[in-house]
Structure formats: C-alpha cells, structure tokens
Design a protein around this motif. Structure first.
Motif, short mmCIF file in Angstrom:
data_model
loop_
_atom_site.label_atom_id
_atom_site.label_comp_id
_atom_site.label_asym_id
_atom_site.label_seq_id
_atom_site.Cartn_x
_atom_site.Cartn_y
_atom_site.Cartn_z
N ARG A 103 -16.65 3.60 96.07
CA ARG A 103 -16.06 1.88 95.53
C ARG A 103 -16.16 1.20 96.69
O ARG A 103 -15.33 1.59 97.50
N VAL A 104 -16.66 -0.17 96.49
CA VAL A 104 -16.79 -1.10 97.61
C VAL A 104 -16.62 -2.34 96.92
O VAL A 104 -16.99 -2.81 96.00
N PRO A 105 -16.21 -3.27 97.65
CA PRO A 105 -16.25 -4.75 97.38
C PRO A 105 -17.51 -5.17 96.82
O PRO A 105 -18.50 -4.85 97.74
N VAL A 106 -17.77 -6.20 96.22
CA VAL A 106 -18.91 -6.67 95.71
C VAL A 106 -19.68 -7.30 96.99
O VAL A 106 -20.98 -7.17 97.12
N ASP A 107 -19.07 -7.62 97.77
CA ASP A 107 -19.80 -8.52 99.30
C ASP A 107 -20.23 -7.19 99.96
O ASP A 107 -21.32 -7.45 100.53
N THR A 108 -19.78 -6.12 100.13
CA THR A 108 -20.19 -4.94 100.79
C THR A 108 -21.41 -4.44 99.97
O THR A 108 -22.47 -4.10 100.86
N HIS A 109 -21.34 -4.23 98.88
CA HIS A 109 -22.45 -3.78 98.01
C HIS A 109 -23.93 -4.62 98.05
O HIS A 109 -24.73 -4.29 98.61
N LEU A 110 -23.55 -5.94 98.19
CA LEU A 110 -24.65 -6.97 98.28
C LEU A 110 -25.20 -7.06 99.81
O LEU A 110 -26.24 -7.02 99.96
#
Length: 256
Positions: free
Chosen positions: A197-204
C-alpha cells in the motif's frame, strides 16, 4: 510515434535511477525462501552474483540473508544509486551476456527484473560457465496482477496510450520458452502473490520509472500520468493505492 528500440528501453533507466530507487517495489520475504528451496541450499554463505542489479533492491535482500553477494550493473546512473544505497557491497560493471567471473566460481546467479534485457543465446551459456556444479540460476519478475479489476483497467489505458501489448509485456521474460528458447535449462517455477500500500504519488512515480514511459515524450508521459491520477483517486479516494503483484520465479540448477 516510432516504437523505442530494445537498447533504448534497456538504457532508459539511467536517467531516472533516483526515481527508480525511491519508488519501485522490492520483493516479499517468501521469495528468498523459495529461492533457497528450489536452489537446494541456503543463501547464507553462498557466493552469489546479482546481475542487472540496478539500484540494489534485490541485492540488499540477498546481502541481508547472509549471502556473499557481488552486484553486476552496466548502467552509470543505476550504479551510482546502488553505491549510494549499498556502499559496503561490491559492484562491478558488466551484463549477463559477458559475465566478469571465472568459470565455476558462483553458487547462485540471480536476475531480478533483468533477464529479459539479455540475449539468452549468450546469457544462458555464460550462466552455465560461471556456476559451480549444482549451482543455480534464479530469475524473477514482479508484474501487475491483471485479474484485479483496477489493475486490468489501468493496464488497458496504458496499452491504448502507448500502443503496447500488456500481456506480451508481462510474458517478456517470465515464460520458460522466452527465458531459454533453446531449452538448455530445466526450470522449476514458483508463483507468489503479494501487495503493498503506497501513496498515489509513489504509485505514479513507480509507473513512470518503467521503460515504456521513460522512452516516450515528456508531454505524452506527463499527460498520461495526470489523467491516471484522476482515475486512481476515484478508486482510492483516500489516496492510498494497493498495488498487487504476481511474482514469477524461475530456478534452474546446473548439472552436479
């Protein structure tokens, strides 16, 4: 737009090595348990070369398990990040097609997300040359779990935008027939599913560190990622993305 060459994709990571190091997923502990099981020996004390080591994600895990590990990385940018993260682990420049090791000198040869950048016509004989009798070659990849609906939908958007075959990309190295087209190795296969589970910024940022993004134009890349953020926030309104991975592991032992 003309499709990027294989060489351009392979070298694209060096310009984004810091982004790669900060945002790419690592691997679950069960992976190294499976490597030990299929290789038939513990990692502790094993002489291991991690080829295409990149920024050191897999090398760090092997080192923590007690392996006597040396990293092999061809790229300047990736090697710089590796040395920053793992200053005490030896690193040599090279690639899987020309391994800088003496014959029969290694217990284990590992390729984390990197075998598909080699030419098996050369990398397979090289692996067999440097492995000790009974040594093992281990290849593994994290790929998106396409049976998870949001991941499948995101992959379809990526396929349309970049004109890529997502299923073909996933199979690029993870299938035995691709890993060794001439059938010189007998691979055991293990599949693991895991998530983070990661912040959306990390995913992008993770997404943007892949070669298909890095070799496209900045305008197309940033446009896609901005639109993708909107899609993701509809699925994950709290801004925390659950990435689910299929990890495919292939292990082949050299003749004893």
């Amino acid at each position: 737009m003309t499709a990027p060459t294989r060489s351009a994709r392979a070298h694209s990571f060096n310009a984004a090595a810091a982004q790669y190091a900060a945002n790419r997923p690592s691997y679950p502990p069960a992976l190294l348990d499976a490597v030990e099981e299929l290789a038939g020996r513990p990692l502790k004390g094993a002489r291991v070369a991690d080829v295409g080591a990149g920024t050191g994600l897999a090398t760090a895990l092997l080192h923590a398990r007690g392996a006597d590990v040396i990293a092999v990385e061809p790229g300047t940018g990736m090697a710089t990040e590796f040395r920053r993260a793992l200053p005490g682990v030896p690193l040599v420049r090279g690639d899987g097609n020309h391994l800088p090791f003496a014959p029969a000198s290694l217990d284990l040869l590992t390729y984390a997300q990197s075998w598909h950048w080699t030419d098996p016509a050369r990398s397979v004989p090289e692996a067999l040359r440097v492995l000790r009798p009974g040594g093992a070659l281990a290849l593994w990849w994290n790929t998106g779990a396409l049976d998870v609906s949001w991941i499948a939908e995101a992959a379809a958007r990526q396929a349309r935008h970049f004109d890529v075959d997502v299923e073909a990309e996933k199979k690029l190295g993870t299938h035995v027939g691709v890993a060794d087209p001439e059938g010189r190795l007998v691979f055991a296969h293990r599949h693991l599913r895991w998530s983070r589970r990661v912040p959306v910024d990390t995913h992008l940022a993770n997404l943007g560190s892949h070669s298909i993004f890095l070799t496209d134009t900045e305008q197309r890349r940033t446009g896609f990622l901005a639109e993708e953020r909107r899609h993701l926030l509809r699925v994950f309104p709290d801004g925390i993305v659950e990435e689910t991975y299929d990890l495919d592991l292939l292990v082949a032992r050299a003749a004893a």
